[in-house]
Write a protein that holds these residues in place. Structure first.
Motif, PDB file in Angstrom:
ATOM      1  N   TYR A  35      -3.551 -12.162 -37.505  1.00 34.24           N
ATOM      2  CA  TYR A  35      -4.430 -12.500 -38.621  1.00 34.24           C
ATOM      3  C   TYR A  35      -3.991 -11.789 -39.889  1.00 34.24           C
ATOM      4  CZ  TYR A  35      -6.597  -7.898 -38.659  1.00 34.24           C
ATOM      5  OH  TYR A  35      -6.804  -6.545 -38.785  1.00 34.24           O
ATOM      6  N   THR A  94     -11.596 -13.057 -42.740  1.00 34.64           N
ATOM      7  CA  THR A  94     -10.729 -13.475 -41.649  1.00 34.64           C
ATOM      8  C   THR A  94     -10.639 -12.392 -40.583  1.00 34.64           C
ATOM      9  OG1 THR A  94      -9.469 -14.790 -43.233  1.00 34.64           O
ATOM     10  CG2 THR A  94      -8.477 -14.449 -41.082  1.00 34.64           C
ATOM     11  N   GLN A 148     -13.038 -10.412 -39.644  1.00 35.85           N
ATOM     12  CA  GLN A 148     -14.241 -10.559 -38.827  1.00 35.85           C
ATOM     13  C   GLN A 148     -14.106 -11.717 -37.846  1.00 35.85           C
ATOM     14  OE1 GLN A 148     -17.908 -10.423 -41.315  1.00 35.85           O
ATOM     15  NE2 GLN A 148     -16.479  -9.662 -42.872  1.00 35.85           N
ATOM     16  N   MET A 149     -13.502 -12.796 -38.293  1.00 36.19           N
ATOM     17  CA  MET A 149     -13.279 -13.952 -37.420  1.00 36.19           C
ATOM     18  C   MET A 149     -12.342 -13.588 -36.268  1.00 36.19           C
ATOM     19  SD  MET A 149     -12.906 -16.686 -40.565  1.00 36.19           S
ATOM     20  CE  MET A 149     -12.031 -17.907 -39.610  1.00 36.19           C
ATOM     21  N   ALA A 170      -5.223 -16.571 -37.373  1.00 35.57           N
ATOM     22  CA  ALA A 170      -6.384 -16.597 -38.264  1.00 35.57           C
ATOM     23  C   ALA A 170      -5.927 -16.222 -39.667  1.00 35.57           C
ATOM     24  CB  ALA A 170      -7.458 -15.632 -37.773  1.00 35.57           C
ATOM     25  N   MET A 210      -7.725 -20.482 -36.920  1.00 32.59           N
ATOM     26  CA  MET A 210      -8.989 -20.410 -37.658  1.00 32.59           C
ATOM     27  C   MET A 210      -8.652 -20.155 -39.125  1.00 32.59           C
ATOM     28  SD  MET A 210     -11.174 -17.966 -35.027  1.00 32.59           S
ATOM     29  CE  MET A 210     -10.064 -16.591 -35.178  1.00 32.59           C
ATOM     30  N   CYS A 235     -10.283 -19.253 -42.991  1.00 31.65           N
ATOM     31  CA  CYS A 235     -11.405 -18.790 -43.811  1.00 31.65           C
ATOM     32  C   CYS A 235     -11.143 -19.278 -45.236  1.00 31.65           C
ATOM     33  CB  CYS A 235     -11.482 -17.264 -43.771  1.00 31.65           C
ATOM     34  SG  CYS A 235     -12.914 -16.568 -44.603  1.00 31.65           S
ATOM     35  N   ILE A 295     -13.924 -21.935 -41.712  1.00 31.88           N
ATOM     36  CA  ILE A 295     -15.152 -21.184 -41.983  1.00 31.88           C
ATOM     37  C   ILE A 295     -15.243 -21.024 -43.495  1.00 31.88           C
ATOM     38  CG2 ILE A 295     -16.419 -19.048 -41.567  1.00 31.88           C
ATOM     39  CD1 ILE A 295     -15.807 -20.785 -39.004  1.00 31.88           C
ATOM     40  N   ILE A 350     -19.051 -12.732 -42.639  1.00 28.80           N
ATOM     41  CA  ILE A 350     -19.072 -13.994 -41.890  1.00 28.80           C
ATOM     42  C   ILE A 350     -20.358 -14.022 -41.077  1.00 28.80           C
ATOM     43  CG2 ILE A 350     -17.879 -15.399 -40.168  1.00 28.80           C
ATOM     44  CD1 ILE A 350     -16.411 -15.092 -42.895  1.00 28.80           C
ATOM     45  N   ASP A 363     -20.934 -18.547 -37.336  1.00 34.43           N
ATOM     46  CA  ASP A 363     -19.483 -18.691 -37.450  1.00 34.43           C
ATOM     47  C   ASP A 363     -18.747 -17.683 -36.566  1.00 34.43           C
ATOM     48  OD1 ASP A 363     -19.578 -20.846 -39.238  1.00 34.43           O
ATOM     49  OD2 ASP A 363     -19.781 -19.499 -40.953  1.00 34.43           O
ATOM     50  N   ARG A 364     -19.261 -16.460 -36.460  1.00 38.04           N
ATOM     51  CA  ARG A 364     -18.634 -15.469 -35.573  1.00 38.04           C
ATOM     52  C   ARG A 364     -18.729 -15.919 -34.112  1.00 38.04           C
ATOM     53  NH1 ARG A 364     -21.537 -11.794 -38.672  1.00 38.04           N
ATOM     54  NH2 ARG A 364     -22.737 -11.184 -36.819  1.00 38.04           N
ATOM     55  N   CYS A 385     -16.039 -18.451 -33.541  1.00 41.39           N
ATOM     56  CA  CYS A 385     -14.743 -17.782 -33.397  1.00 41.39           C
ATOM     57  C   CYS A 385     -14.637 -17.120 -32.024  1.00 41.39           C
ATOM     58  CB  CYS A 385     -14.558 -16.757 -34.507  1.00 41.39           C
ATOM     59  SG  CYS A 385     -14.453 -17.488 -36.162  1.00 41.39           S
TER      60      CYS A 385
END
Length: 163
Positions: free
Chosen positions: A8, A15, A17-18, A56, A91, A93, A123, A139, A143-144, A147
């Protein structure tokens, strides 16, 4: 034991957090080892060591964020022809759209001949002003959770040999 690598990049924290949500959920699968690497720290050897991937990234200026693109630039050719068929998920963001970043990331994965096993969510943070775009992101729980489901699904699929 199967290995899942989550790569990521995050500038304002969204991102990250995702990716962390995906990693937490993936680590619940005891037959898959999951590790998280920042794009700037990931090398071709890390990619080769994994059986599957989650990428991500944020969208910046209607494109895949430069640091994430630099990761792909650095690793693409050294790995070409060596990781085809491996499963991946991604993913994105984004402040409003995210489509171009998703398309760019998926085209790179297609070039590696990776197998997309989960649709790529975007997201949306709805950051539209300079202040909002540069501010640290939070986030939301929904949404979390999404993910996390991506991480759990990929880890379980690897463990069961589905992917």
């Amino acid at each position: 034991m199967k290995k899942l690598l989550i790569v990521y990049y995050s500038y304002t924290g969204g991102t990250k957090q995702m990716a962390e949500a995906a990693a937490r959920a993936a680590r619940e699968e005891k037959d898959t080892k999951t590790w998280l690497l920042r794009a700037e720290d990931c090398e071709p050897a890390d990619i080769l060591a994994a059986d599957g991937y989650i990428f991500a990234a944020p969208e910046n200026l209607a494109a895949l964020a430069g640091v994430m693109k630099a990761f792909f630039d650095r690793c693409y050719y050294p790995l070409l022809g060596q990781i085809q068929g491996r499963p991946y998920a991604a993913m994105i963001c984004a402040g409003s759209d995210g489509e171009n970043a998703r398309e760019q990331l998926e085209r790179i994965a297609t070039g590696w001949r990776l197998k997309k096993v989960i649709d790529t969510p975007i997201i949306c943070t709805h950051a539209q002003t300079e202040e909002a775009i540069l501010a640290p992101k939070t986030i939301g729980e929904v949404d979390r959770v999404q993910c996390g489901e991506i991480g759990a699904t990929l880890a379980a699929g690897l463990a069961m040999g589905i992917f």
